[in-house]
Scaffold this motif. Structure first.
Motif, PDB file in Angstrom:
ATOM      1  N   SER A 213       0.783  -1.262  -0.094  1.00 48.93           N
ATOM      2  CA  SER A 213       0.098   0.087   0.055  1.00 48.93           C
ATOM      3  C   SER A 213       0.798   1.192   0.123  1.00 48.93           C
ATOM      4  CB  SER A 213      -0.790   0.083   1.321  1.00 48.93           C
ATOM      5  OG  SER A 213      -1.819   1.293   1.455  1.00 48.93           O
ATOM      6  N   GLN A 234      -9.630  -1.543  14.535  1.00 48.60           N
ATOM      7  CA  GLN A 234     -10.031  -1.255  13.279  1.00 48.60           C
ATOM      8  C   GLN A 234      -9.215  -1.281  12.320  1.00 48.60           C
ATOM      9  OE1 GLN A 234     -12.487   2.107  13.999  1.00 48.60           O
ATOM     10  NE2 GLN A 234     -14.380   1.030  14.763  1.00 48.60           N
ATOM     11  N   SER A 235      -7.954  -0.753  12.523  1.00 48.05           N
ATOM     12  CA  SER A 235      -6.913  -0.749  11.554  1.00 48.05           C
ATOM     13  C   SER A 235      -6.327  -1.827  10.837  1.00 48.05           C
ATOM     14  CB  SER A 235      -5.699   0.401  12.132  1.00 48.05           C
ATOM     15  OG  SER A 235      -6.106   1.429  12.657  1.00 48.05           O
ATOM     16  N   VAL A 237      -7.935  -4.837  10.774  1.00 48.62           N
ATOM     17  CA  VAL A 237      -9.076  -5.598  10.162  1.00 48.62           C
ATOM     18  C   VAL A 237      -9.061  -4.668   8.902  1.00 48.62           C
ATOM     19  CG1 VAL A 237     -11.556  -5.631   9.925  1.00 48.62           C
ATOM     20  CG2 VAL A 237     -10.494  -5.991  12.183  1.00 48.62           C
ATOM     21  N   LYS A 238      -9.006  -3.470   8.880  1.00 48.32           N
ATOM     22  CA  LYS A 238      -8.937  -2.924   7.097  1.00 48.32           C
ATOM     23  C   LYS A 238      -7.700  -3.359   6.667  1.00 48.32           C
ATOM     24  CE  LYS A 238     -11.806   1.155   8.550  1.00 48.32           C
ATOM     25  NZ  LYS A 238     -11.826   2.586   8.971  1.00 48.32           N
ATOM     26  N   VAL A 239      -6.441  -3.381   7.092  1.00 51.20           N
ATOM     27  CA  VAL A 239      -5.313  -3.760   6.297  1.00 51.20           C
ATOM     28  C   VAL A 239      -5.544  -5.105   6.024  1.00 51.20           C
ATOM     29  CG1 VAL A 239      -2.927  -4.123   6.248  1.00 51.20           C
ATOM     30  CG2 VAL A 239      -3.951  -1.925   7.497  1.00 51.20           C
ATOM     31  N   GLU A 241      -8.122  -6.837   5.318  1.00 51.49           N
ATOM     32  CA  GLU A 241      -9.231  -7.220   4.394  1.00 51.49           C
ATOM     33  C   GLU A 241      -8.958  -6.435   2.924  1.00 51.49           C
ATOM     34  OE1 GLU A 241     -12.697  -5.727   6.349  1.00 51.49           O
ATOM     35  OE2 GLU A 241     -12.973  -7.636   7.297  1.00 51.49           O
ATOM     36  N   ASP A 242      -7.462  -5.947   2.887  1.00 56.68           N
ATOM     37  CA  ASP A 242      -7.229  -4.942   1.580  1.00 56.68           C
ATOM     38  C   ASP A 242      -7.758  -3.696   1.245  1.00 56.68           C
ATOM     39  OD1 ASP A 242      -5.297  -7.206   0.973  1.00 56.68           O
ATOM     40  OD2 ASP A 242      -6.541  -8.331  -0.041  1.00 56.68           O
ATOM     41  N   GLN A 243      -8.416  -3.041   2.426  1.00 58.14           N
ATOM     42  CA  GLN A 243      -8.881  -1.903   2.129  1.00 58.14           C
ATOM     43  C   GLN A 243      -7.980  -0.677   1.886  1.00 58.14           C
ATOM     44  OE1 GLN A 243     -12.301  -0.665   4.597  1.00 58.14           O
ATOM     45  NE2 GLN A 243     -12.509  -2.655   5.386  1.00 58.14           N
ATOM     46  N   TYR A 244      -6.786  -0.895   1.654  1.00 56.52           N
ATOM     47  CA  TYR A 244      -5.630   0.160   1.722  1.00 56.52           C
ATOM     48  C   TYR A 244      -4.969  -0.485   0.524  1.00 56.52           C
ATOM     49  CZ  TYR A 244      -7.144   2.317   6.131  1.00 56.52           C
ATOM     50  OH  TYR A 244      -7.938   2.807   6.961  1.00 56.52           O
TER      51      TYR A 244
END
Length: 267
Positions: A213, A234-235, A237-239, A241-244
């Motif tokens: 990322s 939360q951070s 989980v997002k990482v 899940e490839d949200q960034y």
């Protein structure tokens, strides 16, 4: 109760306090302003909504031991007596008697002691005839300190704090290095480690995804992730899940999935 309040540098300039998020620090100051003369806050959720803070900030204060919570929803400022010097004769006593009974004071800090702590036994209690909830504080205080230290030793032995930090430092080379393993960082590591069933490989995956990322590495702007941010629930989980993930990387992955589907069907 809004009134004048004081804050000790020993508390708010402490590394443990500075290591918390800015929102959690802000919430601490606002809770202190709403507290009664003995440090109890009856409406922490209202304070959170009033300042627009995240609910997780209260948990951060509790986990960092700057606030003690009760089943009733009331909270008390742990270092209240260090922050505020109030004349006992002129001070208006708290109305939260039941919650106060669950506390003792040592070194001008509140400690919670009740049937859930499992830090004392019947031999250490000095029960009075009139009220079985009262006990000899000095004996219990020693029990709390000794048992807490022993409990922490046993817990810390099973959690690979330094190994996780080493994985981060060796993998995320474009992010700020971790040079101090603070108590707050240990708490964050422990929380995430237990959430993912003591699987250290999840941290290897997490830090590898950071390198996929540009945003998290600060390539596209001034902001970049750091160890403390990545270890937030939360951070993380997002990482994971490839949200960034970079857009071109995402397109490549989608193309691979399409190709596999097509060739899989023709084979």
């Amino acid at each position: 109760m809004m009134t004048r309040r004081m804050f000790s540098p020993d508390v708010v300039e402490n590394d443990s306090f500075i290591d918390m998020s800015c929102d959690a620090q802000l919430l601490y100051f606002h809770l202190s302003m709403y507290a009664d003369n003995e440090g109890f806050v009856s409406n922490p959720k209202t304070v959170i909504r009033t300042i627009g803070a995240d609910k997780e900030c209260l948990n951060e204060l509790i986990n960092s031991n700057f606030v003690i919570s009760f089943d009733s929803g009331i909270v008390v400022i742990t270092h209240w007596k260090k922050n505020n010097y109030l004349d006992e004769k002129r001070m208006k006593k708290t109305t939260f008697i039941d919650e106060k009974k669950l506390l003792i004071v040592k070194n001008r800090c509140y400690f919670r002691v009740d049937h859930d702590t499992k830090l004392m036994n019947s031999k250490e209690l000095h029960v009075t005839p009139k009220n079985s909830n009262k006990f000899h504080a000095s004996i219990v205080e020693n029990s709390i300190v000794e048992n807490s230290i022993e409990k922490n030793k046993k817990t810390n032995e099973t959690i690979p704090f330094q190994k996780i930090v080493d994985i981060y430092n060796s993998t995320c080379i474009k992010l700020p290095k971790v040079v101090r393993l603070t108590d707050n960082r240990k708490k964050a590591i422990k929380a995430r480690y237990m959430e993912y069933e003591k699987d250290i490989s999840i941290f290897e995956t997490l830090f590898k995804k950071v390198n996929e990322s540009d945003f998290l590495q600060g390539i596209n702007g001034e902001w970049k992730a750091n160890f403390d941010w990545l270890l937030k629930q939360q951070s993380m989980v997002k990482v994971l899940e490839d949200q960034y993930i970079n857009k071109h990387n995402q397109k490549n992955k989608e193309s691979e999935l399409v190709k596999n589907a097509i060739f899989g069907q023709n084979s």
